[in-house]
Design an enzyme around this catalytic site. Structure first.
Site, mmCIF file in Angstrom:
data_model
loop_
_atom_site.group_PDB
_atom_site.id
_atom_site.type_symbol
_atom_site.label_atom_id
_atom_site.label_comp_id
_atom_site.label_asym_id
_atom_site.label_seq_id
_atom_site.Cartn_x
_atom_site.Cartn_y
_atom_site.Cartn_z
ATOM 1 N N ASP A 122 99.299 11.364 28.364
ATOM 2 C CA ASP A 122 99.502 10.999 29.722
ATOM 3 C C ASP A 122 98.688 11.860 30.645
ATOM 4 O O ASP A 122 98.207 11.356 31.674
ATOM 5 C CB ASP A 122 100.700 11.246 30.118
ATOM 6 C CG ASP A 122 101.607 9.857 30.723
ATOM 7 O OD1 ASP A 122 100.528 8.697 30.634
ATOM 8 O OD2 ASP A 122 102.772 9.619 30.840
ATOM 9 N N MET A 176 116.031 0.366 43.490
ATOM 10 C CA MET A 176 115.377 0.317 44.670
ATOM 11 C C MET A 176 116.014 -1.235 45.100
ATOM 12 O O MET A 176 116.147 -1.294 46.234
ATOM 13 C CB MET A 176 113.900 0.149 44.806
ATOM 14 C CG MET A 176 113.508 0.188 46.273
ATOM 15 S SD MET A 176 113.814 1.072 47.501
ATOM 16 C CE MET A 176 112.669 2.466 47.135
ATOM 17 N N GLY A 184 107.466 -0.817 38.314
ATOM 18 C CA GLY A 184 108.609 -1.498 38.711
ATOM 19 C C GLY A 184 108.631 -1.651 40.362
ATOM 20 O O GLY A 184 108.686 -2.927 40.782
#
Length: 506
Positions: A245, A381, A429
């Site tokens: 990453d 959220m 997302g």
């Protein structure tokens, strides 16, 4: 000669989760002895290939692989842990048929043959039980059949989850599919200073080096290593490949990745590393291709990866020049359960005033802060937006803080891009599905983004019908800033990196 189909298994072990995907890549003829990946192939083969043949074998991140399997184990180590394994049975059937019979088309890729047969694509949503392909025809095309199996167990371990995924794969896919696996790609969160390559074949020395830097990512790297060791044991003759990453961010200038600390700190590898690099690189490649098709510029881009973990990255000429996360994934913008950047003196102050240890304060900053802390319990959220619309003050505060902090970080990244950008891209997302957050963020950046406006209908549709574009498309201003939504796909990116590494080893 029997047609050979290559597949690549992707394993992504997180601190409390495991994701796995069995992918049929978009490149390769499927006729090579090693399944097309080329890692163990005869080097002489490449010398005999024509340029046209090499181009046909060349991997492309723009061509999505076919997903044969997705698996997702979550909340590992807790009472609510579970594992879901999904197999695209119709795709498995097509591959088995292809492996058992000669195929006249030896120039097409494995996955394109499958896609021509049926619309075979098991998306990551299936792992959440949201099946994109019901058993009915859509526009005359029969949809794939999905065979799902869910396990629930208290305190499920990483090892049990990974071994069960492999066992279910063998049981549900069959031995022929298992023999088609030509590489196993692993996401490893932290590569330290040692690993800057896009992908690296795992050797004994590589694995030891990853173990030696595990202290830099104690919540992630140990579980990544466990996944590698299990894969080595279960697939003895299949090469394992690691993709880090942090690798994409190794191009950051020294004056950006160095902290203003005493010199001896740097000797202990304390600096900005950045994360979400696999996702950012994938989204950059997708966005740049789409912008090029639209006739727009894509030299300077900011990519906002907004999931439970969130970061934004400045990309110039395809290279990361700055990012919001730093030494750990805790720093940067406000996140689902992480605070993002706060005054470090809070740690010692809270230890003294609240009677907590430094480790306990850090635990709070990582797992009880961000949206979760401000909204008093929610880090989804979608739920926070619902509560805010009904007048919940805590939810409204959480959204206000999230947008302001995000916009402030993006503004800083514009400086790292040279004072201007060609595109702002939302992904992950929240970035992909929350039109309200995108709208509020862009409004905050109005002046810095040269007055760009979002097209309300395109934004509401998450850019699905406009090749990702959600800003007003002014034909007269091709040099203006574009705003896009691009779905990320880390597994597809790891698959692509595995294929690219194979190309270099031929």
């Amino acid at each position: 000669m029997h047609s050979r189909v290559k597949t690549i298994l992707i394993v992504n072990s997180g601190s409390s989760s495991v994701k796995a995907s069995l992918l049929c890549p978009s490149s390769g003829t499927g006729e090579e002895a090693d399944g097309g990946l080329g890692i163990h192939s005869d080097a002489g083969r490449a010398a005999n290939e024509t340029t046209e043949q090499k181009e046909k074998r060349k991997p492309s991140v723009l061509s999505p692989p076919v997903r044969l399997l997705t698996a997702h184990a979550e909340m590992l180590g807790s009472p609510g842990s579970s594992l879901t394994v999904n197999i695209c049975t119709s795709a498995i059937s097509k591959i088995t048929e292809r492996m058992q019979h000669q195929h006249p088309d030896t120039t097409s890729s494995s996955s394109s043959i499958l896609c021509r047969s049926e619309g075979l694509l098991l998306t990551p949503r299936a792992a959440a039980g949201e099946f994109d392909h019901p058993r009915k025809k859509k526009r005359g095309v029969p949809r794939p059949l999905v065979n799902a199996k869910k396990f629930t167990m208290k305190n499920m371990s990483h090892q049990w989850a990974i071994e069960t995924i492999v066992e279910r794969m063998i049981l549900m896919c069959g031995p022929q599919i298992m023999q088609s696996i030509t590489a196993i790609g692993h996401r490893v969160v932290h590569g330290g200073d040692q690993f800057s390559a896009d992908a690296t074949i795992v050797t004994e020395s590589v694995l030891k080096a990853i173990e030696n830097i595990s202290h830099l990512a104690p919540l992630h790297n140990p579980s990544n290593i466990l996944g590698i060791k299990i894969a080595q044991r279960k697939f003895k003759n299949v090469p394992n490949i690691v993709v880090f990453d942090t690798s994409f961010h190794t191009t950051m200038p020294r004056y950006i990745k160095t902290y203003p600390l005493p010199a001896e700190y740097a000797q202990h590898q304390i600096r900005k590393y950045g994360f979400h690099g696999i996702s950012v690189k994938y989204v950059y490649l997708q966005a740049s291709a789409r912008l090029a098709t639209m006739g727009k510029r894509f030299t300077r881009m900011i990519i906002a990866h907004l999931g439970n973990g969130a970061s934004a990255t400045a990309v110039v000429n395809g290279q990361s020049v700055d990012t919001t996360m730093g030494f750990t994934p805790l720093s940067g913008t406000m996140m689902g359960t992480r605070s993002g950047s706060v005054d470090p003196s809070i740690v010692t102050y809270a230890s003294k005033e609240m009677g907590k240890s430094a480790e306990e304060v850090l635990e709070d900053l990582n797992k009880r802060s961000g949206l979760h802390g401000i909204s008093k319990g929610d880090h989804d959220m979608r739920e926070i937006m619902k509560k805010a619309s009904k007048g919940n003050v805590d939810a409204q505060l959480a959204i206000g803080m999230y947008v302001h902090i995000l916009a402030k970080h993006i503004a800083g990244l514009i400086v790292s891009c040279g004072g201007d950008i060609d595109a702002l891209v939302f992904t992950a997302g929240i970035g992909e599905h929350c039109y309200g957050i995108r709208n509020l963020t862009v409004k905050k950046l109005d002046v810095l983004l040269r007055g760009v406006q979002l097209d309300n209908s395109l934004n509401l549709a998450d850019g699905r019908n406009s090749d990702g574009l959600i800003s007003v498309d002014n034909d007269a201003d091709r040099a203006g800033c574009a705003v896009l939504v691009i779905p990320t796909d880390e597994e597809a990116m790891i698959c692509y990196e595995c294929e690219m590494l194979a190309q270099k080893n031929i």
